[in-house]
Design an enzyme around this catalytic site. Structure first.
Site, PDB file in Angstrom:
ATOM      1  N   CYS A  76      69.096  31.325  52.455  1.00 19.66           N
ATOM      2  CA  CYS A  76      68.211  32.864  52.376  1.00 19.66           C
ATOM      3  C   CYS A  76      67.393  32.947  51.536  1.00 19.66           C
ATOM      4  O   CYS A  76      67.096  32.997  50.617  1.00 19.66           O
ATOM      5  CB  CYS A  76      70.037  33.131  51.836  1.00 19.66           C
ATOM      6  SG  CYS A  76      69.596  35.397  51.843  1.00 19.66           S
ATOM      7  N   HIS A 169      65.894  31.046  63.814  1.00 20.89           N
ATOM      8  CA  HIS A 169      65.641  32.960  64.116  1.00 20.89           C
ATOM      9  C   HIS A 169      64.837  32.902  65.197  1.00 20.89           C
ATOM     10  O   HIS A 169      64.656  32.041  65.652  1.00 20.89           O
ATOM     11  CB  HIS A 169      64.482  33.036  62.450  1.00 20.89           C
ATOM     12  CG  HIS A 169      65.082  32.798  61.918  1.00 20.89           C
ATOM     13  ND1 HIS A 169      65.027  34.400  61.276  1.00 20.89           N
ATOM     14  CD2 HIS A 169      64.833  32.034  60.898  1.00 20.89           C
ATOM     15  CE1 HIS A 169      65.842  34.380  59.937  1.00 20.89           C
ATOM     16  NE2 HIS A 169      65.602  32.864  59.051  1.00 20.89           N
ATOM     17  N   GLU A 218      70.654  40.581  61.572  1.00 22.08           N
ATOM     18  CA  GLU A 218      71.032  39.161  61.476  1.00 22.08           C
ATOM     19  C   GLU A 218      72.273  38.461  60.983  1.00 22.08           C
ATOM     20  O   GLU A 218      73.601  38.536  62.280  1.00 22.08           O
ATOM     21  CB  GLU A 218      71.244  38.894  59.648  1.00 22.08           C
ATOM     22  CG  GLU A 218      70.040  39.372  59.040  1.00 22.08           C
ATOM     23  CD  GLU A 218      70.133  38.764  56.950  1.00 22.08           C
ATOM     24  OE1 GLU A 218      71.200  38.326  57.190  1.00 22.08           O
ATOM     25  OE2 GLU A 218      69.942  39.572  56.498  1.00 22.08           O
ATOM     26  N   CYS A 227      65.291  40.471  55.589  1.00 20.22           N
ATOM     27  CA  CYS A 227      65.379  39.173  55.734  1.00 20.22           C
ATOM     28  C   CYS A 227      64.673  38.183  55.253  1.00 20.22           C
ATOM     29  O   CYS A 227      63.107  38.668  55.828  1.00 20.22           O
ATOM     30  CB  CYS A 227      65.841  39.055  56.722  1.00 20.22           C
ATOM     31  SG  CYS A 227      66.334  36.920  57.480  1.00 20.22           S
ATOM     32  N   GLY A 230      63.748  36.028  57.600  1.00 19.28           N
ATOM     33  CA  GLY A 230      62.951  35.901  58.685  1.00 19.28           C
ATOM     34  C   GLY A 230      61.885  36.706  58.189  1.00 19.28           C
ATOM     35  O   GLY A 230      60.929  36.256  59.361  1.00 19.28           O
TER      36      GLY A 230
END
Ligand SMILES: N[C@H](CCC[C@H](N)C(=O)O)C(=O)O
Length: 284
Positions: A76, A169, A218, A227, A230
């Site tokens: 993350c 992703h 997400e 994100c 992301g």
């Protein structure tokens, strides 16, 4: 059981952090259940995820991230910046270069402090992108790395570029991302059978070779304001499809991230803020 919790965010992607180096929490309350409980924005503190501080044999500290639905993720980006600031400001670590063990491998964080030693931001070495279908994972028999693969979703056919930054992703480029019905298209892509572990979904609008806009759905958390992984995945897909250079500003609803794909190391570097909102204690 008394729990001391810290609420933080990175560009509005918000997290609840708990120090469980002594394992007291895990022994009483499984992390997925705790994430679902604490992340509820009506019946509890609220957040996009729960971050747990754990001891590590191989790094300075270990990091675990659980989405608000309780699912665990490998990495993350926004949460990692919050984690680094938390460790430094709580005095758990006093160095400004911190190695962190994650499910998807080690990550290096560099605290960017001002002359009064206040944390102004964090730069994270996010490691290299994973592009092989098996590493994403993405079901694909097209041989080479999948770029802009046609994916039939509801009544649409999206051109999807799958990228992993330690978590999956699906990057989709569009002329204009404002009309995108995230709550409809997001879960449909997230749960597409081509992504056996589901996926995070980024809709990307390229503004220039140095600037992109991103809106995110997400995995395990839904619409978020930002994100980090992301943003990195969006940069990788933008470079691989010839749309941008390797250093871009990523404009997300919650704010701006600077992301760079370093030629020498092949790693991505992401710099941005991490803010502490409040600390509390609750009984569970
Ligand atoms: N929902 C993600 C984890 C959080 C990633 C995001 N908050 C970030 O900043 O990278 C997943 O299930 O892979």
């Amino acid at each position: 059981m008394e729990l001391v919790l810290t609420k933080m965010h990175g560009l509005g992607n918000d997290f609840i952090l708990v120090d469980d180096r002594d394992g007291r929490v895990a022994g009483r309350y499984p992390y997925p259940d705790l994430a679902r409980k604490l992340c509820d924005r009506h019946f509890s503190i609220g957040g996009d995820g729960l971050i747990v501080v754990l001891p590590s044999q191989s790094c300075d500290m270990a990091f675990a991230i659980f989405n608000s639905d309780g699912s665990e993720a490998g990495m993350c980006g926004n949460g990692m910046r919050c984690f680094a600031r938390f460790l430094y400001e709580k005095g758990l670590l006093r160095q400004k270069v911190i190695t962190v063990e994650t499910l998807s491998g080690p990550v290096v964080c560099i605290l960017e402090n001002d002359e009064e030693d206040r944390v102004m931001g964090v730069r994270v070495d996010m490691g290299p992108p994973r592009l092989l279908p098996a590493d994403i994972p993405f079901v694909w028999d097209g041989g080479k790395e999948p770029l802009e693969v046609a994916l039939k979703v509801l009544d649409q056919t999206f051109q999807v570029t799958p990228v992993s930054m330690g978590n999956p992703h699906a990057v989709i480029f569009m002329e204009d991302i404002d009309p995108v019905p995230l709550e409809i298209w997001g879960p449909a892509v997230e749960n597409h059978p081509s992504f056996p572990e589901k996926t995070n979904v980024e809709f990307v609008q390229v503004l220039s070779p140095e600037s992109i806009r991103v809106r995110v759905w997400e995995r395990g958390a839904g619409v978020t304001l930002a994100c980090g992984t992301g943003a990195c995945a969006a940069l990788v897909a933008s470079v691989l499809t010839g749309r941008t250079g390797k250093k871009v500003e990523v404009l997300l609803p919650g704010g701006r991230l600077l992301v760079e794909w370093d030629d020498r190391s092949g790693h991505l570097y992401k710099s941005g803020p991490a803010e502490t909102i409040f600390e509390t204690s609750i009984r569970i």
